[in-house]
Scaffold this active site. Structure first.
Site, mmCIF file in Angstrom:
data_model
loop_
_atom_site.group_PDB
_atom_site.id
_atom_site.type_symbol
_atom_site.label_atom_id
_atom_site.label_comp_id
_atom_site.label_asym_id
_atom_site.label_seq_id
_atom_site.Cartn_x
_atom_site.Cartn_y
_atom_site.Cartn_z
ATOM 1 N N SER A 87 0.818 -1.216 0.000
ATOM 2 C CA SER A 87 0.000 0.000 0.000
ATOM 3 C C SER A 87 0.856 1.273 0.000
ATOM 4 O O SER A 87 2.021 1.264 0.414
ATOM 5 C CB SER A 87 -0.913 0.028 1.223
HETATM 6 N N1 SAH Z 1 -0.630 -5.007 3.958
HETATM 7 C C1 SAH Z 1 0.146 -5.359 2.778
HETATM 8 C C2 SAH Z 1 -0.515 -4.951 1.482
HETATM 9 C C3 SAH Z 1 -1.737 -5.706 1.248
HETATM 10 S S1 SAH Z 1 -2.253 -5.963 -0.421
HETATM 11 C C4 SAH Z 1 1.547 -4.798 2.858
HETATM 12 O O1 SAH Z 1 1.882 -4.099 3.826
HETATM 13 O O2 SAH Z 1 2.327 -5.084 1.956
HETATM 14 C C5 SAH Z 1 -3.622 -7.015 -0.016
HETATM 15 C C6 SAH Z 1 -3.228 -8.410 0.372
HETATM 16 O O3 SAH Z 1 -4.406 -9.060 0.816
HETATM 17 C C7 SAH Z 1 -2.685 -9.243 -0.775
HETATM 18 O O4 SAH Z 1 -1.451 -9.785 -0.431
HETATM 19 C C8 SAH Z 1 -3.742 -10.320 -0.973
HETATM 20 O O5 SAH Z 1 -3.205 -11.558 -1.373
HETATM 21 C C9 SAH Z 1 -4.342 -10.403 0.410
HETATM 22 N N2 SAH Z 1 -5.704 -10.953 0.479
HETATM 23 C C10 SAH Z 1 -6.719 -10.818 -0.404
HETATM 24 N N3 SAH Z 1 -7.825 -11.453 0.040
HETATM 25 C C11 SAH Z 1 -7.493 -11.993 1.249
HETATM 26 C C12 SAH Z 1 -8.204 -12.782 2.191
HETATM 27 N N4 SAH Z 1 -9.477 -13.151 2.006
HETATM 28 N N5 SAH Z 1 -7.550 -13.177 3.308
HETATM 29 C C13 SAH Z 1 -6.251 -12.830 3.523
HETATM 30 N N6 SAH Z 1 -5.532 -12.085 2.651
HETATM 31 C C14 SAH Z 1 -6.140 -11.665 1.528
#
Ligand code: SAH
Length: 237
Positions: A87
């Site tokens: 993000s």
């Molecule tokens: N917080 C992260 C960025 C998140 S991007 C950082 O600091 O880098 C969103 C993430 O959520 C992705 O890696 C994606 O694979 C994950 N994601 C999507 N749906 C999800 C779910 N149902 N449960 C857990 N993770 C999920």
């Protein structure tokens, strides 16, 4: 007299450091860029000192893909593979501040991704539990956090169900856009706790929503900011 090995070893190490000046210069450049990133976040109104201090310290360049290294400290999201992103720094700061993070707080994150948000919370001293849907990302984030010395539990699972045997959490942070607020997450939030979650459709409007759980199951929700996150998916992969 027999010579001790340690001084010779130290000489070799010093020679290596002196002969590779680019190494120190690169570290100094990343530090300067990180300070400028936090100045920008401050200018945009984030005030929480624990959040700002953590973002001054956590080496964001360690969390991005090698091909985006030169853009590690820009105020934008970056690709981390598998169609996912780390993000934008301002959004990380904004969401962290909203949780009012303190040392010892138990925080659940949904969407580990690169592990950067988890590292920011761990740096503050929170007890971090983080869930990631994509196995390869869960593994690489876990390895990266270990290598950099941040303590966080990373689980490969679908975050819609939360961390059922984790007890109740003081705060929950969801970093993928959900179509709805998952009931399991509300259940696992302690009374008095705060959850920040982007809610909305994949291509349409998404809003960052603050959920406050009050006594007697009373929930208060507030729209804080329009945002654009990758979608929260279902079914581990
Ligand atoms: N917080 C992260 C960025 C998140 S991007 C950082 O600091 O880098 C969103 C993430 O959520 C992705 O890696 C994606 O694979 C994950 N994601 C999507 N749906 C999800 C779910 N149902 N449960 C857990 N993770 C999920």
């Amino acid at each position: 007299m027999k010579q001790r090995a340690t001084p010779r070893f130290l000489l070799l190490v010093s020679a290596f450091v002196v002969c590779t000046p680019g190494w120190g210069q690169e570290a100094a450049r990343f530090t300067r860029q990180r300070m400028a990133m936090v100045d920008l976040i401050t200018a945009h109104g984030v005030r929480d000192s624990a959040t700002l201090d953590a973002m001054r310290k956590v080496p964001r360049h360690e969390f991005v893909a090698p091909e985006t290294l030169t853009r590690a400290y820009g105020d934008h999201p970056l690709p981390i593979g598998y169609g996912q992103t780390i993000s934008q720094p301002y959004i990380v700061a904004f969401m962290t501040e909203v949780l009012r993070p303190k040392p010892g707080m138990r925080v659940l994150e949904v969407g580990t991704g690169s592990g950067y948000q988890a590292a920011v919370l761990a740096h503050i001293g929170c007890e971090v539990f983080s869930i990631e849907l994509i196995g390869a990302l869960a593994t690489s984030a876990r390895d990266r956090l270990d290598r950099l010395g941040y303590t966080a539990e990373v689980r490969h699972a679908d975050g819609h169900h939360g961390w059922p045997e984790g007890g109740s959490f003081d705060a929950i942070i969801v970093t993928a856009a959900a179509g709805y607020i998952p009931p399991a997450l509300v259940e696992q939030l302690r009374t008095g706790g705060r959850m920040i979650i982007p809610v909305g459709s994949v291509y349409g409007v998404q809003n960052l929503i603050l959920v406050e759980k009050r006594g007697d199951g009373d929930l208060r929700t507030r729209n804080l900011l329009p945002v654009r996150f990758v979608p929260m998916l279902s079914g581990i992969r």
